[in-house]
Design a protein around this motif. Structure first.
Motif, PDB file in Angstrom:
ATOM      1  N   VAL A   8       0.827  -1.204   0.000  1.00  0.00           N
ATOM      2  CA  VAL A   8       0.000   0.000   0.000  1.00  0.00           C
ATOM      3  C   VAL A   8       0.861   1.254   0.000  1.00  0.00           C
ATOM      4  N   LYS A   9       1.870   1.291   0.862  1.00  0.00           N
ATOM      5  CA  LYS A   9       2.729   2.483   0.940  1.00  0.00           C
ATOM      6  C   LYS A   9       3.455   2.730  -0.377  1.00  0.00           C
ATOM      7  N   LEU A  26     -12.130   6.568   1.153  1.00  0.00           N
ATOM      8  CA  LEU A  26     -12.699   5.452   1.904  1.00  0.00           C
ATOM      9  C   LEU A  26     -13.794   5.887   2.866  1.00  0.00           C
ATOM     10  N   GLY A  27     -13.986   7.214   3.036  1.00  0.00           N
ATOM     11  CA  GLY A  27     -14.999   7.716   3.946  1.00  0.00           C
ATOM     12  C   GLY A  27     -14.645   7.499   5.396  1.00  0.00           C
ATOM     13  N   MET A  28     -13.372   7.663   5.735  1.00  0.00           N
ATOM     14  CA  MET A  28     -12.927   7.480   7.113  1.00  0.00           C
ATOM     15  C   MET A  28     -11.903   8.551   7.459  1.00  0.00           C
ATOM     16  N   ILE A  45     -10.250  -8.042   6.384  1.00  0.00           N
ATOM     17  CA  ILE A  45      -9.918  -8.405   5.005  1.00  0.00           C
ATOM     18  C   ILE A  45     -10.659  -7.526   4.010  1.00  0.00           C
ATOM     19  N   GLU A  46     -11.938  -7.237   4.294  1.00  0.00           N
ATOM     20  CA  GLU A  46     -12.711  -6.395   3.379  1.00  0.00           C
ATOM     21  C   GLU A  46     -12.100  -5.006   3.267  1.00  0.00           C
ATOM     22  N   ASP A  53      -8.248  -1.428  -3.793  1.00  0.00           N
ATOM     23  CA  ASP A  53      -9.090  -0.958  -4.891  1.00  0.00           C
ATOM     24  C   ASP A  53      -8.953   0.550  -5.080  1.00  0.00           C
ATOM     25  N   GLU A  54      -8.887   1.297  -3.979  1.00  0.00           N
ATOM     26  CA  GLU A  54      -8.815   2.754  -4.066  1.00  0.00           C
ATOM     27  C   GLU A  54      -7.475   3.257  -4.566  1.00  0.00           C
ATOM     28  N   ILE A  55      -6.413   2.458  -4.438  1.00  0.00           N
ATOM     29  CA  ILE A  55      -5.115   2.891  -4.954  1.00  0.00           C
ATOM     30  C   ILE A  55      -4.834   2.284  -6.332  1.00  0.00           C
ATOM     31  N   GLY A  56      -5.912   1.757  -6.946  1.00  0.00           N
ATOM     32  CA  GLY A  56      -5.790   1.284  -8.320  1.00  0.00           C
ATOM     33  C   GLY A  56      -5.296  -0.127  -8.462  1.00  0.00           C
ATOM     34  N   MET A  57      -5.452  -0.947  -7.423  1.00  0.00           N
ATOM     35  CA  MET A  57      -4.995  -2.334  -7.496  1.00  0.00           C
ATOM     36  C   MET A  57      -6.159  -3.277  -7.207  1.00  0.00           C
TER      37      MET A  57
END
Length: 221
Positions: A8-9, A26-28, A45-46, A53-57
């Protein structure tokens, strides 16, 4: 978990996505993202998949493997060779199993088509879109060394550079289906060579299109 954080990083940095922007998507809160990336809190896990998904993966998925606590003797020593942790998190990535004919087709945007009715896991982190193929035939069965036989699964990464020596999935003119061969360079020319010496090698031309490089092979029992 460590590999997920590293993944992720690295992708946040490459895509110039800040924790603040990711949290907004992500709304957080930004603090919540920070807790995950610093391992102060364990995401579900979700949530891990939402971040990917939000970082394009979004083509990756993380699976959780839980192992039972091993038996121990009176001194607390393990009776088996199993890990001593009650729960051990191992990051796996889920890729679709495609069809040989489907991978030869290309959408208008240049992306490879592949079916998504079946998925298989791997610990390999793909550089781009990736998929599994079920090996058909004995062209890649070698008399010695690396040998990949009928019904084995091969994992194909479409973003890895195809250099001589790599095992590749190729679409050649006149063939409806892609083929599996080793890319070899001899005398300044490139050839598609089967590992099985009873099969002929083919000249690799500019009209051939390399779909991806095989990064893993595995068998199902």
């Amino acid at each position: 978990m460590d590999k997920w954080i590293e993944l992720v990083k690295a992708n946040m940095k490459g895509r110039k996505v800040t924790q603040e922007r990711l949290a907004e998507r992500l709304g957080m809160s930004q603090g919540g993202i920070g807790h995950w990336l610093s391992k102060r809190r364990q995401p579900k896990i979700e949530d891990m998949n939402r971040v990917l998904d939000e970082i394009g993966m979004g083509f990756l998925e993380v699976a959780l493997v839980i192992r039972e606590k091993p038996l121990v003797d009176d001194e607390g020593l393990p009776l088996t060779d199993e890990p001593s942790l009650i729960e051990k998190y191992n990051p796996y990535f889920r890729y679709p199993v495609s069809d040989w004919r489907d991978v030869g087709e290309v959408r208008e945007d240049g992306q490879v088509l592949y079916a998504a009715e079946r998925y298989e896991l791997s610990d390999y982190q793909a550089q781009g879109a990736a998929f599994w193929l079920v090996v058909v035939g004995d062209a890649m069965i070698a008399p010695s060394g690396v040998s990949i036989g009928q019904d084995m699964l091969v994992l194909v990464d479409t973003a890895v550079e195809a250099v001589p020596g790599k095992l590749v999935i190729v679409q050649c003119p006149g063939n409806d289906e892609a083929i599996f061969r080793k890319l070899v360079e001899e005398g300044g020319q490139r050839f598609l060579v089967p590992l099985n010496p009873t099969y002929p090698k083919m000249l690799y031309s500019d009209e051939c299109r390399i779909i991806g490089v095989v990064m893993q092979a595995t068998a199902k029992f």
